[in-house]
Write an enzyme that holds these catalytic residues in place. Structure first.
Site, PDB file in Angstrom:
ATOM      1  N   SER A   8     -73.665 -36.709   1.123  1.00 29.22           N
ATOM      2  CA  SER A   8     -72.585 -36.570   0.138  1.00 29.22           C
ATOM      3  C   SER A   8     -72.140 -35.121   0.033  1.00 29.22           C
ATOM      4  CB  SER A   8     -73.053 -37.060  -1.234  1.00 29.22           C
ATOM      5  OG  SER A   8     -72.084 -36.749  -2.216  1.00 29.22           O
ATOM      6  N   HIS A  31     -70.050 -38.946   3.172  1.00 33.15           N
ATOM      7  CA  HIS A  31     -69.701 -39.566   1.896  1.00 33.15           C
ATOM      8  C   HIS A  31     -68.880 -38.599   1.054  1.00 33.15           C
ATOM      9  CE1 HIS A  31     -70.368 -42.631  -1.232  1.00 33.15           C
ATOM     10  NE2 HIS A  31     -70.458 -41.622  -2.087  1.00 33.15           N
ATOM     11  N   ASP A  33     -66.892 -38.114  -2.532  1.00 32.29           N
ATOM     12  CA  ASP A  33     -66.667 -38.598  -3.893  1.00 32.29           C
ATOM     13  C   ASP A  33     -65.328 -38.085  -4.415  1.00 32.29           C
ATOM     14  OD1 ASP A  33     -69.085 -40.058  -4.438  1.00 32.29           O
ATOM     15  OD2 ASP A  33     -70.128 -38.139  -4.430  1.00 32.29           O
ATOM     16  N   MET A  35     -63.137 -38.054  -7.718  1.00 32.83           N
ATOM     17  CA  MET A  35     -63.235 -38.281  -9.167  1.00 32.83           C
ATOM     18  C   MET A  35     -61.996 -37.723  -9.859  1.00 32.83           C
ATOM     19  SD  MET A  35     -67.194 -37.177  -9.828  1.00 32.83           S
ATOM     20  CE  MET A  35     -68.424 -37.271  -8.531  1.00 32.83           C
ATOM     21  N   HIS A  64     -65.763 -42.729  -1.821  1.00 31.79           N
ATOM     22  CA  HIS A  64     -66.176 -43.410  -3.050  1.00 31.79           C
ATOM     23  C   HIS A  64     -65.190 -43.005  -4.136  1.00 31.79           C
ATOM     24  CE1 HIS A  64     -69.580 -43.970  -6.263  1.00 31.79           C
ATOM     25  NE2 HIS A  64     -68.548 -44.779  -6.454  1.00 31.79           N
ATOM     26  N   MET A  66     -64.076 -42.866  -7.603  1.00 25.66           N
ATOM     27  CA  MET A  66     -64.431 -42.985  -9.015  1.00 25.66           C
ATOM     28  C   MET A  66     -63.208 -42.587  -9.822  1.00 25.66           C
ATOM     29  SD  MET A  66     -68.347 -41.518  -8.895  1.00 25.66           S
ATOM     30  CE  MET A  66     -68.239 -40.644  -7.333  1.00 25.66           C
ATOM     31  N   MET A 135     -74.909 -48.287  -7.736  1.00 26.42           N
ATOM     32  CA  MET A 135     -75.136 -46.940  -8.243  1.00 26.42           C
ATOM     33  C   MET A 135     -76.535 -46.855  -8.858  1.00 26.42           C
ATOM     34  SD  MET A 135     -72.537 -45.069  -7.520  1.00 26.42           S
ATOM     35  CE  MET A 135     -73.068 -43.643  -8.492  1.00 26.42           C
ATOM     36  N   ASP A 173     -76.536 -45.131  -4.032  1.00 27.12           N
ATOM     37  CA  ASP A 173     -76.018 -43.774  -4.236  1.00 27.12           C
ATOM     38  C   ASP A 173     -76.528 -43.251  -5.564  1.00 27.12           C
ATOM     39  OD1 ASP A 173     -74.583 -41.437  -4.487  1.00 27.12           O
ATOM     40  OD2 ASP A 173     -72.613 -42.386  -4.516  1.00 27.12           O
ATOM     41  N   GLY A 195     -77.255 -36.557  -1.350  1.00 23.30           N
ATOM     42  CA  GLY A 195     -76.540 -35.306  -1.561  1.00 23.30           C
ATOM     43  C   GLY A 195     -77.442 -34.105  -1.475  1.00 23.30           C
TER      44      GLY A 195
END
Length: 228
Positions: A8, A31, A33, A35, A64, A66, A135, A173, A195
């Site tokens: 991550s 990966h 993220d 957000m 991913h 979010m 999660m 994750d 991560g």
């Protein structure tokens, strides 16, 4: 059962993302993220960074999302270069339609569930997905401690996948490290987002290899894998 390790970049150095992506080129996916500071209380990177990353690395991008309104934004992230898109069940207005649209654009479609969201209510739509993400921390921030109470949920998800004879991946994750990955694998996960366990190591590529080996040994001995 193939083990996949997805470092991550949330734990990477954002000032040198291209170099950080190259540091884990032996990984299966990178990966990413995304957000929006609405769905989760954090703001990370967006479309321009994803486009740049897709050009800077040969490792496929596992996004991913979010974010609120993934129905609107997810297809655009496929066009930005993502090979897999994960949207949240709690945010998607029409998850089946969204999964089909993502697939139609050439990416893998995945759905994530927060810790308090049960998997059972989504049993009937699992066949529309390529992957489910459980999660194992509350989404929003890296470096959190792994939630052991999620292990039964991972097991139930693997049981549903087997019940319907689905060829799909089960990703975890949050807090995945050398001390937790074997428990996740034994419970039923085969794709692992890591991560700080990767980017906090002196040699990120070696950390990926070690985690993959640990998970592989655990899966080989797991009852759910022995049944296949």
């Amino acid at each position: 059962m193939a083990v996949q390790i997805n470092p991550s970049i949330l734990s990477a150095d954002f000032s040198r993302l291209a170099d950080e992506a190259k540091a884990v080129e032996g990984a299966d996916w990178l990966h990413v993220d995304v957000m929006d500071n609405h769905f989760v209380p954090n703001l990370t990177l967006g479309m321009p960074i994803v486009e740049s990353l897709s050009r800077a690395t040969d490792t496929p991008l596992d996004l991913h999302l979010m974010i609120e309104d993934p129905d609107r934004w997810a297809p655009q992230y496929v066009e930005a270069g993502a090979g897999s898109i994960t949207f949240h069940a709690e945010a998607a207005a029409a998850p089946v339609r969204l999964a089909r649209e993502i697939r139609a654009k050439g990416a893998r479609a995945a759905m994530a569930l927060k810790p308090a969201t049960p998997i059972e209510q989504y049993e009937d739509i699992l066949a529309e997905l390529d992957m489910v993400l459980i999660m194992t921390v509350e989404p929003g921030f890296g470096g959190q401690a792994f939630l052991d109470v999620m292990l039964p949920k991972i097991r139930r998800t693997r049981e549903l996948i087997a019940k319907h004879g689905l060829d799909m991946w089960l990703q975890v994750d949050g807090g995945v490290s050398a001390s937790t990955i074997e428990r996740c694998a034994e419970a039923g996960a085969d794709v692992f987002v890591a991560g700080s366990a990767v980017y906090g190591a002196a040699d990120p590529a070696a950390a990926v290899r070690t985690l993959r080996e640990q998970a592989g040994v655990a899966i080989a001995a797991a009852p759910w894998a022995c049944d296949h």
